[in-house]
Motif scaffolding. Sequence first.
Motif, PDB file in Angstrom:
ATOM      1  N   SER A 108      -0.871  33.878  46.357  1.00  0.00           N
ATOM      2  CA  SER A 108      -2.099  33.724  47.141  1.00  0.00           C
ATOM      3  C   SER A 108      -1.833  34.091  48.589  1.00  0.00           C
ATOM      4  CB  SER A 108      -2.604  32.281  47.059  1.00  0.00           C
ATOM      5  OG  SER A 108      -2.909  31.926  45.735  1.00  0.00           O
ATOM      6  N   ASN A 109      -0.755  33.542  49.126  1.00  0.00           N
ATOM      7  CA  ASN A 109      -0.410  33.821  50.516  1.00  0.00           C
ATOM      8  C   ASN A 109      -0.242  35.318  50.761  1.00  0.00           C
ATOM      9  OD1 ASN A 109      -0.314  31.051  50.660  1.00  0.00           O
ATOM     10  ND2 ASN A 109       1.908  30.915  50.827  1.00  0.00           N
ATOM     11  N   HIS A 111      -1.838  37.699  49.833  1.00  0.00           N
ATOM     12  CA  HIS A 111      -3.083  38.422  50.067  1.00  0.00           C
ATOM     13  C   HIS A 111      -3.315  38.738  51.541  1.00  0.00           C
ATOM     14  CE1 HIS A 111      -4.049  37.283  45.927  1.00  0.00           C
ATOM     15  NE2 HIS A 111      -5.067  38.107  45.982  1.00  0.00           N
ATOM     16  N   THR A 112      -2.758  37.935  52.423  1.00  0.00           N
ATOM     17  CA  THR A 112      -3.015  38.130  53.852  1.00  0.00           C
ATOM     18  C   THR A 112      -1.931  38.946  54.543  1.00  0.00           C
ATOM     19  OG1 THR A 112      -1.890  36.101  54.541  1.00  0.00           O
ATOM     20  CG2 THR A 112      -4.196  35.911  53.916  1.00  0.00           C
ATOM     21  N   GLU A 113      -0.999  39.504  53.773  1.00  0.00           N
ATOM     22  CA  GLU A 113       0.168  40.146  54.388  1.00  0.00           C
ATOM     23  C   GLU A 113       0.181  41.656  54.261  1.00  0.00           C
ATOM     24  OE1 GLU A 113       2.866  38.402  55.718  1.00  0.00           O
ATOM     25  OE2 GLU A 113       3.130  36.537  54.600  1.00  0.00           O
ATOM     26  N   LEU A 123      -0.216  41.100  42.732  1.00  0.00           N
ATOM     27  CA  LEU A 123      -1.373  40.240  42.967  1.00  0.00           C
ATOM     28  C   LEU A 123      -2.381  40.386  41.837  1.00  0.00           C
ATOM     29  CD1 LEU A 123      -2.120  40.573  46.789  1.00  0.00           C
ATOM     30  CD2 LEU A 123      -0.220  39.497  45.610  1.00  0.00           C
ATOM     31  N   ASP A 124      -2.609  41.627  41.427  1.00  0.00           N
ATOM     32  CA  ASP A 124      -3.584  41.862  40.365  1.00  0.00           C
ATOM     33  C   ASP A 124      -3.089  41.307  39.030  1.00  0.00           C
ATOM     34  OD1 ASP A 124      -5.327  43.006  42.115  1.00  0.00           O
ATOM     35  OD2 ASP A 124      -4.774  45.072  41.665  1.00  0.00           O
ATOM     36  N   HIS A 127      -3.715  37.641  39.153  1.00  0.00           N
ATOM     37  CA  HIS A 127      -5.122  37.320  38.975  1.00  0.00           C
ATOM     38  C   HIS A 127      -5.535  37.507  37.521  1.00  0.00           C
ATOM     39  CE1 HIS A 127      -9.248  36.762  40.446  1.00  0.00           C
ATOM     40  NE2 HIS A 127      -9.597  37.644  39.528  1.00  0.00           N
ATOM     41  N   LEU A 162     -10.979  31.840  41.237  1.00  0.00           N
ATOM     42  CA  LEU A 162     -11.262  31.810  42.667  1.00  0.00           C
ATOM     43  C   LEU A 162     -11.075  30.402  43.213  1.00  0.00           C
ATOM     44  CD1 LEU A 162     -14.422  34.109  42.799  1.00  0.00           C
ATOM     45  CD2 LEU A 162     -12.094  34.654  43.542  1.00  0.00           C
ATOM     46  N   TYR A 165      -7.490  29.738  43.833  1.00  0.00           N
ATOM     47  CA  TYR A 165      -7.067  30.359  45.094  1.00  0.00           C
ATOM     48  C   TYR A 165      -7.489  29.506  46.280  1.00  0.00           C
ATOM     49  CZ  TYR A 165      -5.533  34.706  42.917  1.00  0.00           C
ATOM     50  OH  TYR A 165      -4.863  35.634  42.167  1.00  0.00           O
ATOM     51  N   GLY A 166      -8.692  28.987  46.204  1.00  0.00           N
ATOM     52  CA  GLY A 166      -9.167  28.125  47.282  1.00  0.00           C
ATOM     53  C   GLY A 166      -8.285  26.900  47.446  1.00  0.00           C
ATOM     54  N   VAL A 167      -7.924  26.292  46.320  1.00  0.00           N
ATOM     55  CA  VAL A 167      -7.031  25.124  46.359  1.00  0.00           C
ATOM     56  C   VAL A 167      -5.694  25.508  46.985  1.00  0.00           C
ATOM     57  CG1 VAL A 167      -5.654  23.576  44.919  1.00  0.00           C
ATOM     58  CG2 VAL A 167      -8.097  23.911  44.432  1.00  0.00           C
ATOM     59  N   LEU A 169      -4.961  27.918  49.015  1.00  0.00           N
ATOM     60  CA  LEU A 169      -5.077  28.217  50.436  1.00  0.00           C
ATOM     61  C   LEU A 169      -5.244  26.938  51.259  1.00  0.00           C
ATOM     62  CD1 LEU A 169      -5.115  30.950  51.881  1.00  0.00           C
ATOM     63  CD2 LEU A 169      -7.565  30.643  52.178  1.00  0.00           C
ATOM     64  N   ARG A 172      -2.391  24.603  52.107  1.00  0.00           N
ATOM     65  CA  ARG A 172      -1.485  24.988  53.190  1.00  0.00           C
ATOM     66  C   ARG A 172      -1.850  24.360  54.523  1.00  0.00           C
ATOM     67  NH1 ARG A 172       2.668  28.982  53.208  1.00  0.00           N
ATOM     68  NH2 ARG A 172       2.635  29.030  55.458  1.00  0.00           N
TER      69      ARG A 172
ATOM     70  N   HIS B 111      -4.695  30.424  57.346  1.00  0.00           N
ATOM     71  CA  HIS B 111      -4.022  29.375  56.582  1.00  0.00           C
ATOM     72  C   HIS B 111      -2.589  29.740  56.228  1.00  0.00           C
ATOM     73  CE1 HIS B 111      -8.058  27.725  56.098  1.00  0.00           C
ATOM     74  NE2 HIS B 111      -7.529  26.633  55.614  1.00  0.00           N
ATOM     75  N   THR B 112      -2.298  31.021  56.125  1.00  0.00           N
ATOM     76  CA  THR B 112      -0.967  31.429  55.692  1.00  0.00           C
ATOM     77  C   THR B 112      -0.039  31.753  56.861  1.00  0.00           C
ATOM     78  OG1 THR B 112      -1.522  33.785  55.520  1.00  0.00           O
ATOM     79  CG2 THR B 112      -1.974  32.418  53.611  1.00  0.00           C
ATOM     80  N   LEU B 162     -14.351  25.750  48.575  1.00  0.00           N
ATOM     81  CA  LEU B 162     -13.115  26.308  48.013  1.00  0.00           C
ATOM     82  C   LEU B 162     -13.387  27.673  47.380  1.00  0.00           C
ATOM     83  CD1 LEU B 162     -11.560  23.108  46.394  1.00  0.00           C
ATOM     84  CD2 LEU B 162     -10.845  24.268  48.496  1.00  0.00           C
ATOM     85  N   TYR B 165     -13.485  30.295  49.990  1.00  0.00           N
ATOM     86  CA  TYR B 165     -12.126  30.666  50.388  1.00  0.00           C
ATOM     87  C   TYR B 165     -11.517  31.619  49.368  1.00  0.00           C
ATOM     88  CZ  TYR B 165     -11.860  27.325  54.230  1.00  0.00           C
ATOM     89  OH  TYR B 165     -12.070  26.660  55.402  1.00  0.00           O
ATOM     90  N   GLY B 166     -11.766  31.333  48.104  1.00  0.00           N
ATOM     91  CA  GLY B 166     -11.258  32.216  47.059  1.00  0.00           C
ATOM     92  C   GLY B 166     -11.816  33.619  47.196  1.00  0.00           C
ATOM     93  N   LEU B 169     -10.214  35.368  50.189  1.00  0.00           N
ATOM     94  CA  LEU B 169      -8.833  35.765  49.929  1.00  0.00           C
ATOM     95  C   LEU B 169      -8.775  36.980  49.004  1.00  0.00           C
ATOM     96  CD1 LEU B 169      -6.189  34.470  50.896  1.00  0.00           C
ATOM     97  CD2 LEU B 169      -5.908  33.576  48.589  1.00  0.00           C
ATOM     98  N   ARG B 170      -9.487  36.886  47.890  1.00  0.00           N
ATOM     99  CA  ARG B 170      -9.430  37.959  46.913  1.00  0.00           C
ATOM    100  C   ARG B 170     -10.011  39.269  47.468  1.00  0.00           C
ATOM    101  NH1 ARG B 170      -6.114  39.281  43.455  1.00  0.00           N
ATOM    102  NH2 ARG B 170      -7.659  40.504  42.313  1.00  0.00           N
ATOM    103  N   ARG B 172      -9.484  40.522  50.135  1.00  0.00           N
ATOM    104  CA  ARG B 172      -8.435  41.236  50.865  1.00  0.00           C
ATOM    105  C   ARG B 172      -7.601  42.128  49.967  1.00  0.00           C
ATOM    106  NH1 ARG B 172      -6.678  40.541  56.321  1.00  0.00           N
ATOM    107  NH2 ARG B 172      -4.745  41.589  55.822  1.00  0.00           N
TER     108      ARG B 172
END
Lengths: 193, 193
Positions: A108-109, A111-113, A123-124, A127, A162, A165-167, A169, A172, B111-112, B162, B165-166, B169-170, B172
């Motif tokens: 999950s993390n 995704h932002t990198e 990632l896919d 998912h 989804l 993923y929210g949980v 995120l 953190r 968050h990350t 949540l 947020y999912g 994130l997704r 991205r």
Amino acid sequence: MPDVKHFDTAEALAVVERLFWRRGVAATGIQDIVGATGLSRSSLYSSFGGKEDLYLAALQRYLDQRSRPMFDRLAADDRGLPAIADFFERLLRLRCSGEHAGWGCLVSNAHTEEPSDATRAVLDQHHAGLSAAFAHALEVARGKEQLRPGLDLDATAEMLTLLAYGVNLRSRSGASRATLRTGVQAALGSLGR
Amino acid sequence: MPDVKHFDTAEALAVVERLFWRRGVAATGIQDIVGATGLSRSSLYSSFGGKEDLYLAALQRYLDQRSRPMFDRLAADDRGLPAIADFFERLLRLRCSGEHAGWGCLVSNAHTEEPSDATRAVLDQHHAGLSAAFAHALEVARGKEQLRPGLDLDATAEMLTLLAYGVNLRSRSGASRATLRTGVQAALGSLGR
DNA sequence: CTTATCTTGGAACGACTGGTCCAAGATAAG
DNA sequence: CTTATCTTGGACCAGTCGTTCCAAGATAAG
């Protein structure tokens, strides 16, 4: 004739995985990895390649060793809705307590990198694996007539994914297990008949 | 007597916000900011302080200029469930098309990033604001008898938060708008009577 | 104009970045 | 043992990091 490695590759990768998991790729320097693993740069680079490869390997390890077992357990649990509830209960425990509390999920993390193509593939995979496991559990639940009629199972599986993923995120930022659980229960409660 | 600033602070901050939004804090260097804003390091540091302060300011700007208007619109929309559906439809459009497609949400992304106490406060503000708006819309929906009975509104609001947020994130990782929409619709469909 | 005050560009800072390199050490086949 | 091959520690690389600093420039009150 040749010399042989003086360390356990898998063990070192586990250490690296933890570093990236907790602090992210960008915030983790090679120096940190050298320090945490006790290896030298030479060993690191000759065994794993550069930082990007190291990250990809850690990501893959996380998917294989941590995520996939969760997915498989969910898919193998033939109780239907309780299987899904159990999955989330385990997830909440992992995310909010124990040594990895507040770390979220490495995938999950990720995704932002600014993901490379290779990491995006992971990632896919992640998912697809999770939503497939959800979809399977939902089918079982439908067979047991636990679901309210008219539910789109694939869509519901996507929604649960989804939600997970929210949980991940929110965990953190130190979100409490109790709060996250209410959200999860609201979702699960709306599926039953 | 004194000289006066030769640039627009708010405008510069908007540029900085975009950089952090798209690439993250760690991956964005001061050099990048100097280049994108056209400002010199002196101006940057004297106006905003260091990188951390700059990030916090960008985060706050995002919350104020981008998130809050969405929350307010949701809270002011008295249609009940359609208001919530509309919120998600707008969210999907923002996340999957237009100039910010694939960027996710700056606050979600944060968050990350090993948040400081100050940034974590913004994250919590964001979370509280969104779930409060959802809770309000749900109350309206209940008043209009749009909801199936027995729903825990606060828990449902948390669940929707949540879910958002999912989605953020997704998005991205290039998740398609159609796929994300099915997940959202599964959640919304399960709320009606 | 002068003058006091602030801003600005750009040089410079030490620390650290990911990555390379090689001599010294370890290994095991012959 | 010798010897060929691989691994290892650690010095070293150029480049970048966030930050500081100051002389030169801009501004507006007097």
